[in-house]
Design a protein around this motif. Structure first.
Motif, PDB file in Angstrom:
ATOM      1  N   ARG A   1       0.682  -1.247   0.092  1.00 52.97           N
ATOM      2  CA  ARG A   1       0.037   0.076  -0.134  1.00 52.97           C
ATOM      3  C   ARG A   1       0.672   1.402  -0.008  1.00 52.97           C
ATOM      4  NH1 ARG A   1      -4.997   2.441   1.545  1.00 52.97           N
ATOM      5  NH2 ARG A   1      -4.530   4.339   2.861  1.00 52.97           N
ATOM      6  N   GLY A   2       1.906   1.437   0.825  1.00 51.48           N
ATOM      7  CA  GLY A   2       2.677   2.351   1.113  1.00 51.48           C
ATOM      8  C   GLY A   2       3.402   2.831  -0.355  1.00 51.48           C
ATOM      9  N   THR A   3       4.177   1.844  -0.892  1.00 48.62           N
ATOM     10  CA  THR A   3       4.656   1.924  -1.719  1.00 48.62           C
ATOM     11  C   THR A   3       3.946   2.571  -3.171  1.00 48.62           C
ATOM     12  OG1 THR A   3       5.799  -0.036  -0.931  1.00 48.62           O
ATOM     13  CG2 THR A   3       6.515   0.795  -3.227  1.00 48.62           C
ATOM     14  N   ILE A   4       2.735   1.600  -3.258  1.00 47.53           N
ATOM     15  CA  ILE A   4       1.831   2.068  -4.380  1.00 47.53           C
ATOM     16  C   ILE A   4       1.484   3.558  -4.264  1.00 47.53           C
ATOM     17  CG2 ILE A   4      -0.176   1.608  -5.546  1.00 47.53           C
ATOM     18  CD1 ILE A   4       0.345  -1.255  -5.001  1.00 47.53           C
ATOM     19  N   LEU A   5       1.160   3.927  -3.322  1.00 44.97           N
ATOM     20  CA  LEU A   5       0.450   5.214  -3.106  1.00 44.97           C
ATOM     21  C   LEU A   5       1.247   6.233  -3.110  1.00 44.97           C
ATOM     22  CD1 LEU A   5      -2.257   4.842  -0.298  1.00 44.97           C
ATOM     23  CD2 LEU A   5      -2.715   4.909  -2.706  1.00 44.97           C
ATOM     24  N   VAL A   6       2.700   5.892  -2.456  1.00 47.31           N
ATOM     25  CA  VAL A   6       3.644   6.876  -2.716  1.00 47.31           C
ATOM     26  C   VAL A   6       4.362   7.191  -4.272  1.00 47.31           C
ATOM     27  CG1 VAL A   6       6.261   7.309  -2.256  1.00 47.31           C
ATOM     28  CG2 VAL A   6       4.770   6.676  -0.383  1.00 47.31           C
ATOM     29  N   VAL A   7       4.349   5.959  -4.892  1.00 40.96           N
ATOM     30  CA  VAL A   7       4.816   6.129  -6.297  1.00 40.96           C
ATOM     31  C   VAL A   7       3.691   7.013  -7.141  1.00 40.96           C
ATOM     32  CG1 VAL A   7       5.253   4.757  -8.402  1.00 40.96           C
ATOM     33  CG2 VAL A   7       6.051   4.143  -6.386  1.00 40.96           C
ATOM     34  N   LEU A   8       2.396   6.475  -6.999  1.00 38.90           N
ATOM     35  CA  LEU A   8       1.109   7.319  -7.546  1.00 38.90           C
ATOM     36  C   LEU A   8       1.242   8.778  -7.281  1.00 38.90           C
ATOM     37  CD1 LEU A   8      -1.361   4.554  -7.763  1.00 38.90           C
ATOM     38  CD2 LEU A   8       0.080   5.387  -9.473  1.00 38.90           C
ATOM     39  N   GLY A   9       1.479   9.210  -5.830  1.00 42.22           N
ATOM     40  CA  GLY A   9       1.256  10.350  -5.474  1.00 42.22           C
ATOM     41  C   GLY A   9       2.672  11.127  -6.248  1.00 42.22           C
ATOM     42  N   LEU A  10       3.558  10.628  -6.469  1.00 44.21           N
ATOM     43  CA  LEU A  10       4.805  11.124  -7.040  1.00 44.21           C
ATOM     44  C   LEU A  10       4.399  11.549  -8.402  1.00 44.21           C
ATOM     45  CD1 LEU A  10       7.752  11.686  -6.021  1.00 44.21           C
ATOM     46  CD2 LEU A  10       8.282   9.575  -7.592  1.00 44.21           C
ATOM     47  N   LEU A  11       3.823  10.536  -9.293  1.00 43.08           N
ATOM     48  CA  LEU A  11       3.224  10.908 -10.698  1.00 43.08           C
ATOM     49  C   LEU A  11       2.266  11.936 -10.628  1.00 43.08           C
ATOM     50  CD1 LEU A  11       2.229   7.167 -12.245  1.00 43.08           C
ATOM     51  CD2 LEU A  11       4.399   8.922 -12.507  1.00 43.08           C
ATOM     52  N   TYR A  12       1.397  12.114  -9.624  1.00 45.66           N
ATOM     53  CA  TYR A  12       0.523  13.221  -9.669  1.00 45.66           C
ATOM     54  C   TYR A  12       1.018  14.461  -9.764  1.00 45.66           C
ATOM     55  CZ  TYR A  12      -4.246  15.309  -9.894  1.00 45.66           C
ATOM     56  OH  TYR A  12      -5.168  16.049 -10.057  1.00 45.66           O
ATOM     57  N   THR A  13       2.389  14.550  -9.022  1.00 41.83           N
ATOM     58  CA  THR A  13       2.873  15.989  -8.643  1.00 41.83           C
ATOM     59  C   THR A  13       3.635  16.345 -10.051  1.00 41.83           C
ATOM     60  OG1 THR A  13       4.995  14.925  -7.748  1.00 41.83           O
ATOM     61  CG2 THR A  13       3.408  15.650  -6.161  1.00 41.83           C
ATOM     62  N   ILE A  14       3.774  15.733 -11.186  1.00 44.32           N
ATOM     63  CA  ILE A  14       4.692  15.836 -12.185  1.00 44.32           C
ATOM     64  C   ILE A  14       3.774  17.059 -12.926  1.00 44.32           C
ATOM     65  CG2 ILE A  14       5.471  15.484 -14.522  1.00 44.32           C
ATOM     66  CD1 ILE A  14       5.861  12.712 -13.225  1.00 44.32           C
ATOM     67  N   PRO A  15       3.998  18.327 -13.279  1.00 45.31           N
ATOM     68  CA  PRO A  15       3.283  19.322 -13.745  1.00 45.31           C
ATOM     69  C   PRO A  15       2.794  18.553 -15.277  1.00 45.31           C
ATOM     70  CG  PRO A  15       5.248  20.352 -13.181  1.00 45.31           C
ATOM     71  CD  PRO A  15       5.175  18.779 -12.973  1.00 45.31           C
ATOM     72  N   SER A  16       1.627  19.037 -15.752  1.00 45.01           N
ATOM     73  CA  SER A  16       1.058  18.308 -16.656  1.00 45.01           C
ATOM     74  C   SER A  16       1.700  18.673 -18.149  1.00 45.01           C
ATOM     75  CB  SER A  16      -0.462  18.572 -17.054  1.00 45.01           C
ATOM     76  OG  SER A  16      -0.735  19.923 -17.006  1.00 45.01           O
ATOM     77  N   LEU A  17       2.213  19.862 -18.321  1.00 45.38           N
ATOM     78  CA  LEU A  17       2.649  20.282 -19.518  1.00 45.38           C
ATOM     79  C   LEU A  17       3.908  19.623 -20.055  1.00 45.38           C
ATOM     80  CD1 LEU A  17       2.565  22.349 -21.988  1.00 45.38           C
ATOM     81  CD2 LEU A  17       4.104  23.842 -20.794  1.00 45.38           C
ATOM     82  N   PRO A  18       4.823  19.298 -19.032  1.00 48.29           N
ATOM     83  CA  PRO A  18       5.975  18.475 -19.468  1.00 48.29           C
ATOM     84  C   PRO A  18       5.700  17.108 -19.697  1.00 48.29           C
ATOM     85  CG  PRO A  18       6.128  19.474 -17.121  1.00 48.29           C
ATOM     86  CD  PRO A  18       5.356  20.092 -17.562  1.00 48.29           C
ATOM     87  N   LEU A  19       4.597  16.515 -18.920  1.00 49.84           N
ATOM     88  CA  LEU A  19       4.364  15.156 -18.996  1.00 49.84           C
ATOM     89  C   LEU A  19       3.741  15.021 -20.469  1.00 49.84           C
ATOM     90  CD1 LEU A  19       4.287  12.284 -17.610  1.00 49.84           C
ATOM     91  CD2 LEU A  19       1.889  12.822 -17.241  1.00 49.84           C
ATOM     92  N   PHE A  20       3.192  16.128 -20.932  1.00 49.92           N
ATOM     93  CA  PHE A  20       2.502  15.946 -22.379  1.00 49.92           C
ATOM     94  C   PHE A  20       3.788  15.895 -23.241  1.00 49.92           C
ATOM     95  CE2 PHE A  20      -1.870  18.135 -21.416  1.00 49.92           C
ATOM     96  CZ  PHE A  20      -2.360  16.932 -20.645  1.00 49.92           C
ATOM     97  N   ILE A  21       4.582  16.627 -22.896  1.00 49.08           N
ATOM     98  CA  ILE A  21       5.711  17.197 -23.933  1.00 49.08           C
ATOM     99  C   ILE A  21       6.637  15.695 -24.009  1.00 49.08           C
ATOM    100  CG2 ILE A  21       7.709  18.345 -24.185  1.00 49.08           C
ATOM    101  CD1 ILE A  21       6.548  20.481 -22.891  1.00 49.08           C
TER     102      ILE A  21
END
Lengths: 233, 245, 311
Positions: free
Chosen positions: A47-67
């Motif tokens: 649980r901890g690992t999965i939620l931390v990794v996903l939380g990390l993904l969500y902090t990536i700003p969208s514009l660079p992720l799109f790029i």
């Protein structure tokens, strides 16, 4: 207002495009989150690992992720798949937490009772766990839906058409009404999506109506889903 | 292609971090937006949230607003405001204040609501005035949830602040928009890593504050789990006891 | 318990959800034509894919190409609003996009940053050599839309500046405003220094010489801005375009850039006719219809095609 009158057709077409761009990430994100969320809840270590990794993904700003999507996926720079996949990633990142909370909200006594009645693990999941975690899942889905509808506008910066087109084009041409139309259309889509989800919830989870404690659970779930949702944009 | 290596190389190159155009200054601008927006939003949202929470009027409006505002396209709002206010920090800052208000409002309100009614009744029974009930009971007990709301706002704003560059508002988005226009992937990656690291640092700091503000001797009222066992009256012997609410 | 009624409810719910999904499916037609083409398209079989920059004026020209081809019975797909050169040229080379309105000078400088060509004909000739395999340009149009540096009338008067050369005499610090990619372009701050000995700071403003750029110039946040020469704002805002005696900027005519696979004789003939008819005045007028009259690109394009009556 001159602009709005003569461009209602464009706004409508872009609204439909925007809707079409948003639905796959919301639906796919929701479907993917259920097994991941179940897994995260079932095995506390993960649980901890999965939620931390996903939380990390969500902090990536969208514009660079799109790029970066064309580099990661090998798609064309101009493919709308870039935005679809990026929005799905955000949807999963937001939704898994709700899904995990949802499965966690099912009383362990009930699960034991179900097992005692002879339900197999599979049956127990479909007939007990999934329906009972419904209110929390729905609360999460509502946040995911609102977030996706808003984030999709940024796709226009990388050339994937959405209502964000009206922001860029309206800015260059100095037409505030064009930008405002885009904002209003995004909000209208979000409200309609929200109503559809709430309605679907009423139809699929009818036992929640009239039950005070269930309504309280749903409200608490909504509050939590809203409070834990952060990042992106 | 070792993009990650190039991205890190971009970050540690003095040419990229030093000076008024370097990423350190841009990062400070990003933080200025984050804390500036939160400060203004807090002044507006906390009293309002406490009012809602204390009186119980307007229940769930705060939460609905908070959920609904997530759909507000910040990019469009920044551009619309910039058309009126011109380039610079004004339009982005105002936009970020708007998106920072709902989570703080929801946190302030939820913090009050999470306080056990019996505790408040006890406080009243002890002869506390309404003001004392608020300041001595509800505010301290609701603080962890309020900080949770502030944290949510901070993370939203710190990620969204990259958009300020589109209307020449500075911050780390400058590197990202330029990298996009020139397909400079190492720069885009380097700047994104900084934004993400900033978000994680804020997350850590707020998580710490959230722990620290729990009043001593109080079992945190923060609903860690949404397991709603409490409201259901439990059948004991004979007649179920319905707790009045 | 609820499992008994669940099936019926579940069904109703699923119907409701699938209805919405189906509705969205119907909505997948794209108003700006951005279909999700991820692989390259075979030119001979499918419609020709026309792209445009995320710049309203470029979109109008692309729309003119599209309508002209359609009027001649050639199927087109519109994939407009793709962003800047660095974003769309790879898509053109791969064939995901096949026809694109371009500008000779800027395009040449993209492929050959050190080029010495400056006049319209030299640039066009050099461009044909500089393009990578698989891309070619059709005839260039007399219409030009090139980068230009502009100052306010007041600045021009009080500092006696009418040319980029004069800027070297200005003692107050100068800041240049323009899209962020200008900072790395050969005619950006470095070019100003090496060609004219002028040192400028740089403020990125992402609206392609639009209202924010003009506002920044007027409130003196920046003193010098890059605006495309066909932009009607230069005239309506009373700006002074500085002369460029040493040729910092290349002449930049509107030119159709095409993937060789798509350059059939029919397409070439239609687009060349359009290019020949489009004048510099026309282009300013088309832009003005967009900015001042708030007309949409397809209306403006249709109006121009009707006026010139080519087909």
């Amino acid at each position: 207002m001159k602009w709005v009158e003569s461009n209602l057709g464009l706004v409508w077409d872009l609204t439909l495009t925007h809707v079409a761009l948003c639905i796959p990430p919301i639906v796919i994100g929701f479907l993917l989150s259920i097994p991941i969320g179940w897994f995260a809840n079932r095995f506390r270590v993960s649980r901890g690992t999965i939620l931390v990794v996903l939380g990390l993904l969500y902090t990536i700003p969208s514009l660079p992720l799109f790029i970066f999507m064309p580099l990661i996926l090998g798609t064309s720079q101009v493919s709308s798949l870039n935005v679809t996949v990026a929005l799905t990633i955000y949807a999963v990142a937001l939704m898994v937490r709700s899904a995990s909370d949802g499965f966690g909200s099912v009383d362990s006594d009930i699960l034991q009772a179900a097992s005692a009645m002879g339900y197999s693990g599979w049956q127990r999941f479909w007939r007990v766990e999934l329906p009972l975690s419904g209110p929390v899942l729905l609360a999460g889905l509502r946040v995911v839906s609102a977030s996706t509808v808003s984030l999709a506008t940024i796709g226009s910066v990388i050339g994937v058409t959405s209502l964000g087109y009206l922001f860029l084009n309206g800015l260059q041409r100095t037409i505030p009404a064009e930008v405002a139309s885009g904002i209003v259309a995004v909000l209208v889509i979000a409200v309609v999506f929200d109503l559809v989800i709430v309605l679907a919830g009423r139809l699929l989870l009818p036992w929640n109506r009239g039950d005070r404690s269930a309504r309280a659970t749903a409200r608490a779930a909504r509050r939590r889903a809203v409070l834990v949702a952060e990042g992106a944009s | 292609m070792n993009l990650l290596g190039e991205g890190i190389a971009w970050i540690v190159d003095p040419a990229n971090y030093a000076g008024p155009q370097g990423w350190i200054v841009r990062m400070l601008e990003q933080l200025f937006y984050t804390f500036g927006a939160i400060a203004v939003a807090a002044v507006i949202a906390i009293p309002l949230g406490y009012l809602v929470g204390h009186t119980g009027r307007g229940r769930d409006i705060a939460v609905s607003l908070s959920g609904g505002f997530r759909a507000l396209p910040s990019f469009g709002v920044i551009i619309l405001l910039a058309l009126g206010l011109g380039i610079g920090f004004k339009a982005p800052l105002l936009t970020f204040v708007i998106i920072a208000i709902p989570p703080i409002l929801a946190g302030a309100y939820a913090g009050f609501e999470a306080v056990d009614r019996k505790t408040i009744d006890a406080a009243r029974a002890m002869g506390m005035t309404e003001w004392q009930v608020m300041t001595r009971v509800e505010v301290p007990l609701g603080l962890p949830l309020l900080i949770g709301g502030v944290r949510s706002s901070a993370l939203q704003v710190v990620a969204t602040a990259t958009l300020a560059a589109y209307v020449s508002g500075g911050a780390l988005g400058v590197f990202i928009f330029q990298a996009f226009a020139t397909r400079d992937y190492p720069q885009a990656l380097g700047a994104s890593v900084i934004v993400t690291a900033l978000a994680l640092a804020l997350e850590g700091i707020f998580a710490l504050i959230q722990k620290l503000v729990v009043p001593r001797g109080v079992v945190a009222k923060e609903p860690k789990d949404v397991r709603a066992r409490a409201p259901r009256p439990r059948a004991t012997t004979g007649i179920p006891v319905q707790e009045g609410k | 318990m609820f499992t008994a009624i669940k099936k019926g409810r579940l069904l109703t719910g699923l119907v409701a959800v699938s209805a919405v999904v189906a509705l969205a499916g119907c909505a997948s037609s794209d108003p700006l034509g951005n279909s999700s083409t991820s692989g390259s398209t075979d030119a001979a079989s499918g419609p020709i894919v026309i792209g445009s920059q995320a710049y309203y004026s470029n979109e109008i020209i692309a729309e003119i190409y599209a309508q002209a081809l359609e009027a001649n019975g050639i199927e087109v797909t519109r994939q407009f609003n793709i962003g800047q050169r660095d974003a769309y040229l790879p898509a053109l080379e791969s064939g995901d996009v096949q026809l694109f309105p371009e500008y000779t000078g800027n395009l040449l400088q993209y492929y050959a940053p050190d080029t010495t060509a400056r006049t319209s004909d030299d640039v066009y000739a050099a461009l044909a050599d500089a393009l990578p395999q698989g891309l070619e340009v059709l005839d260039q149009s007399p219409a030009t839309d090139q980068d230009s540096y502009n100052v306010t009338k007041e600045f021009s008067d009080s500092n006696g500046v009418t040319s980029l050369e004069d800027l070297a005499k200005v003692t107050t610090p100068l800041t240049l405003g323009g899209n962020s990619e200008l900072q790395t372009r050969p005619y950006g701050p470095e070019g100003l220094l090496s060609t004219y000995g002028v040192t400028v700071g740089f403020t990125p403003i992402e609206d392609s010489g639009g209202p924010l750029t003009i506002a920044a110039l007027k409130d003196n946040t920046v003193q010098l801005v890059n605006i495309y020469s066909a932009d009607p704002n230069i005239k309506t805002s009373g700006l002074v375009t500085l002369e460029d005696p040493k040729g910092l900027f290349l002449a930049s005519n509107v030119v159709p850039l095409i993937n060789s696979d798509a350059a059939t004789p029919e397409v070439t003939a239609v687009i060349n006719k359009v290019s020949a008819a489009l004048t510099a005045e026309d282009l300013v007028d088309l832009n003005s219809q967009s900015v001042n009259d708030q007309k949409s690109a397809d209306t403006i394009a249709a109006g121009w095609l009707e006026k010139v009556a080519l087909f």
